[in-house]
Design a protein around this motif. Structure first.
Motif, short mmCIF file in Angstrom:
data_model
loop_
_atom_site.label_atom_id
_atom_site.label_comp_id
_atom_site.label_asym_id
_atom_site.label_seq_id
_atom_site.Cartn_x
_atom_site.Cartn_y
_atom_site.Cartn_z
N VAL A 125 -30.40 17.83 4.04
CA VAL A 125 -29.33 18.26 3.37
C VAL A 125 -28.25 16.42 3.41
N PRO A 126 -27.09 16.19 3.19
CA PRO A 126 -26.73 15.45 2.61
C PRO A 126 -25.69 14.77 3.73
N ARG A 127 -25.59 14.43 4.16
CA ARG A 127 -24.56 14.01 5.27
C ARG A 127 -22.90 14.53 5.19
N ASP A 128 -22.99 13.76 4.16
CA ASP A 128 -21.57 14.01 3.49
C ASP A 128 -21.60 15.87 2.75
N ALA A 129 -22.25 17.23 2.97
CA ALA A 129 -21.87 18.02 2.44
C ALA A 129 -20.69 18.71 2.96
N ASP A 130 -20.38 19.51 2.58
CA ASP A 130 -19.00 20.31 3.79
C ASP A 130 -19.80 20.89 4.87
N GLY A 131 -19.34 21.06 5.49
CA GLY A 131 -19.46 21.96 6.76
C GLY A 131 -20.60 20.97 8.12
N VAL A 132 -20.42 20.08 7.51
CA VAL A 132 -21.83 19.07 8.15
C VAL A 132 -20.30 18.54 8.88
N SER A 133 -20.81 18.07 10.48
CA SER A 133 -20.10 17.36 11.32
C SER A 133 -21.10 16.97 12.30
N LEU A 134 -20.83 15.78 12.89
CA LEU A 134 -22.14 15.31 14.27
C LEU A 134 -20.68 14.92 15.02
N GLU A 135 -22.09 14.90 16.57
CA GLU A 135 -20.85 14.36 17.46
C GLU A 135 -22.15 13.48 19.06
N ASP A 136 -21.81 12.65 18.57
CA ASP A 136 -22.50 10.35 19.26
C ASP A 136 -22.99 11.65 20.83
N ILE A 137 -24.19 11.32 20.97
CA ILE A 137 -24.84 11.18 22.55
C ILE A 137 -24.63 9.73 23.11
N ARG A 138 -23.81 9.53 23.70
CA ARG A 138 -23.49 8.65 24.54
C ARG A 138 -24.38 9.08 26.10
N GLY A 139 -24.29 7.94 26.63
CA GLY A 139 -24.67 7.89 28.10
C GLY A 139 -26.07 7.93 28.23
N LYS A 140 -26.73 7.13 27.49
CA LYS A 140 -28.49 7.40 27.65
C LYS A 140 -28.86 6.34 28.44
N ILE A 141 -29.98 6.56 29.04
CA ILE A 141 -30.60 5.32 30.20
C ILE A 141 -31.68 5.53 29.22
N ALA A 142 -32.57 5.96 27.78
CA ALA A 142 -33.10 5.48 27.58
C ALA A 142 -32.78 5.17 26.30
N LEU A 143 -33.69 4.13 25.52
CA LEU A 143 -33.60 4.12 23.68
C LEU A 143 -32.07 4.06 23.40
N ARG A 144 -31.52 2.94 24.17
CA ARG A 144 -30.01 2.94 24.47
C ARG A 144 -28.68 2.39 22.69
N MET A 145 -29.94 1.92 22.27
CA MET A 145 -29.18 1.29 20.86
C MET A 145 -29.43 2.13 20.01
N VAL A 146 -30.33 3.54 19.96
CA VAL A 146 -31.04 4.22 18.73
C VAL A 146 -29.47 4.77 19.10
N ARG A 147 -28.73 5.58 18.06
CA ARG A 147 -27.77 6.68 17.81
C ARG A 147 -28.21 8.05 17.49
N ASN A 148 -28.01 8.68 18.40
CA ASN A 148 -28.81 9.82 18.32
C ASN A 148 -27.47 11.36 18.38
N ALA A 149 -27.51 12.32 18.20
CA ALA A 149 -26.36 12.60 17.81
C ALA A 149 -26.43 14.33 17.99
N ASP A 150 -25.43 15.20 18.02
CA ASP A 150 -25.58 16.28 17.40
C ASP A 150 -24.84 16.64 16.07
N ILE A 151 -25.84 17.43 15.33
CA ILE A 151 -25.68 17.40 14.15
C ILE A 151 -25.25 19.17 13.99
N VAL A 152 -23.49 19.51 13.58
CA VAL A 152 -23.52 21.07 13.07
C VAL A 152 -23.25 21.29 12.10
N LEU A 153 -23.86 22.06 12.09
CA LEU A 153 -24.23 23.09 10.61
C LEU A 153 -23.13 24.06 10.11
N ASP A 154 -22.23 24.29 9.73
CA ASP A 154 -21.22 25.34 9.80
C ASP A 154 -20.78 25.72 7.71
#
Ligand SMILES: Cc1cc2nc3c(=O)[nH]c(=O)nc-3n(C[C@H](O)[C@H](O)[C@H](O)COP(=O)(O)OP(=O)(O)OC[C@H]3O[C@@H](n4cnc5c(N)ncnc54)[C@H](O)[C@@H]3O)c2cc1C
Length: 390
Positions: free
Chosen positions: A192-221
């Motif tokens: 799935v392309p990141r820029d497809a219509d209906g895709v949005s992302l929400e970053d997960i912040r405040g992790k105590i481990a792998l703090r430099m990794v960008r983990n996110a929720d991906i919403v597919l509508d």
């Protein structure tokens, strides 16, 4: 010897070209990442620019490394994970998410045409990809409970659902999304392309481990994906599980590297720190801890090397990789706790190094199948009795 924890000399099995490449990797990490490592960790900043530096090293596709095919030898690839984790597991995840996780999904899950289309561009990070399986409501039980749906629509599909914890998602141009085909109920995988219509992302912040990794929720509508972007060799969750089981060997190498880094940092500190008029490394109780850390790290490396040899020989079973993952992550947890302990108060400071390893072991313990889930896989294999409730 690349690491003091390689007591049995496994790096001696590497070719000169492989050893030289790993030395280049270590030098690059020291030069380009060491100075800002603590700051990135403290602020949860992702050093995304390192992708270009790592790609330029040609760790995956230098002709001097290729082993008669288009991949280097598995032992070298294992030590490449080891070196990254020994330095920092967030940076290891930034790189490994692409060249191990994403690339393996494409190579093993894609049709010949799809592999030819995407694979040659993955090592260079011409585009970045990640793997989206976990959902907010389903982690360990996602195999049977996947709620993201794929509905056939003409020559394509419409995908709706939500994914959680997806590593490197915010940096990715494409996501391999696992969704349930609403017609046959089977899991399928879509690029799935990141820029497809209906895709949005929400970053997960405040992790105590792998703090430099960008983990996110991906919403597919109701995201439209072409049939040509459905991975052609994945027809059910069984196909995905086989790829994940195979990839679990990486966790063994990560656990070995993480422990090597923690042990080396602890050894350095205990040799330099004096109490009662002598280096604390000279105390019997501290030496017992150093010996335990070294034993854990050495045994984990041995297990990773042997599992890699079994994979090469085609004789590795799910039992081998699940046991390696669950045991190695458990040893890692003990090793990093001992490393932190012998560093006293300095061991809880970000720039003491051991604090970073200590925190990152928690992520290792949970992802690639939790300790419990991998133990259940082992239990099922050795008893013939499944303790999974479904
Ligand atoms: C840093 C990080 C990066 C990740 N990256 C990705 C990624 O890139 N892509 C992706 O798809 N996912 C990713 N994940 C998700 C990861 O795969 C899940 O966290 C993992 O599968 C566990 O799911 P959960 O967190 O929902 O825990 P849960 O499944 O809710 O489990 C919670 C606890 O219950 C235990 N438990 C569950 N079932 C049983 C049982 N039957 N018996 C005994 N104990 C049980 C678990 O072992 C655990 O201890 C990542 C996670 C982390 C932390």
């Amino acid at each position: 010897m690349t690491a003091p924890t390689d007591l049995f000399g496994y790096t001696g099995l590497l070719t000169d070209a492989e050893s030289a490449k790993l030395a280049n990797l270590r030098a690059l990490l020291e030069e380009r990442a060491r100075p800002q490592l603590a700051q990135w960790w403290e602020h949860g900043e992702c050093p995304a620019h390192l992708r270009a530096d790592l790609a330029a090293l040609r760790l995956e596709d230098d002709p001097a490394l290729l082993d008669g095919g288009d991949l280097p030898r598995a032992l070298y690839l294992g030590f490449r994970h080891f070196e990254l984790a020994r330095f920092d597991m967030s940076i290891g995840t930034l790189y490994g998410g692409q060249v191990a996780m994403f690339r393996t999904l494409i190579r093993k899950g894609g049709s010949a045409e799809q592999v030819a289309r995407w694979d040659p561009h993955i090592p260079s990070f011409a585009f970045t990809g990640c793997f989206a399986l976990t959902e907010p409501g389903h982690g360990s039980d996602v195999a049977g409970s996947l709620t993201t749906t794929a509905v056939r629509d003409g020559d394509g599909w419409r995908i709706t659902g939500r994914k959680r914890w997806i590593g490197n998602a915010a940096l990715s141009d494409v996501f391999v999304v696992v969704a349930r085909d609403s017609a046959d109920g089977n899991a399928k995988a879509f690029v799935v392309p990141r820029d497809a219509d209906g895709v949005s992302l929400e970053d997960i912040r405040g992790k105590i481990a792998l703090r430099m990794v960008r983990n996110a929720d991906i919403v597919l509508d109701d995201v439209r994906v072409a049939e040509s972007d459905r991975l052609g060799r994945i027809d059910s969750f069984r196909d995905i599980a086989a790829i994940l089981a195979d990839l679990r060997y990486v966790a063994g190498w990560n656990a070995a590297g993480l422990q090597a880094g923690a042990y080396e940092a602890a050894l350095r500190y205990t040799l330099s720190r004096e109490q009662f008029g002598r280096p604390i490394a000279g105390f019997q109780l501290v030496q017992e801890k150093l010996a335990r850390m070294l034993g854990n790290a050495t045994a984990t490396l041995a297990m990773a090397v042997r599992l890699t040899a079994l994979r090469d020989a085609g004789t590795a079973e799910e039992l081998h990789s699940a046991l390696t993952k669950t045991w190695a992550a458990d040893r890692a947890r003990e090793t990093v706790a001992l490393a932190r302990e012998v560093c006293g108060a300095e061991g809880i400071r970000v720039d003491s190094d051991v604090a970073r390893y200590f925190a990152d072991a928690e992520a290792l313990y949970t992802f690639e199948g939790t300790h419990e889930i991998n133990s259940l896989i082992v239990g099922r294999a050795i008893t013939g009795l499944s303790a999974f409730t479904r």
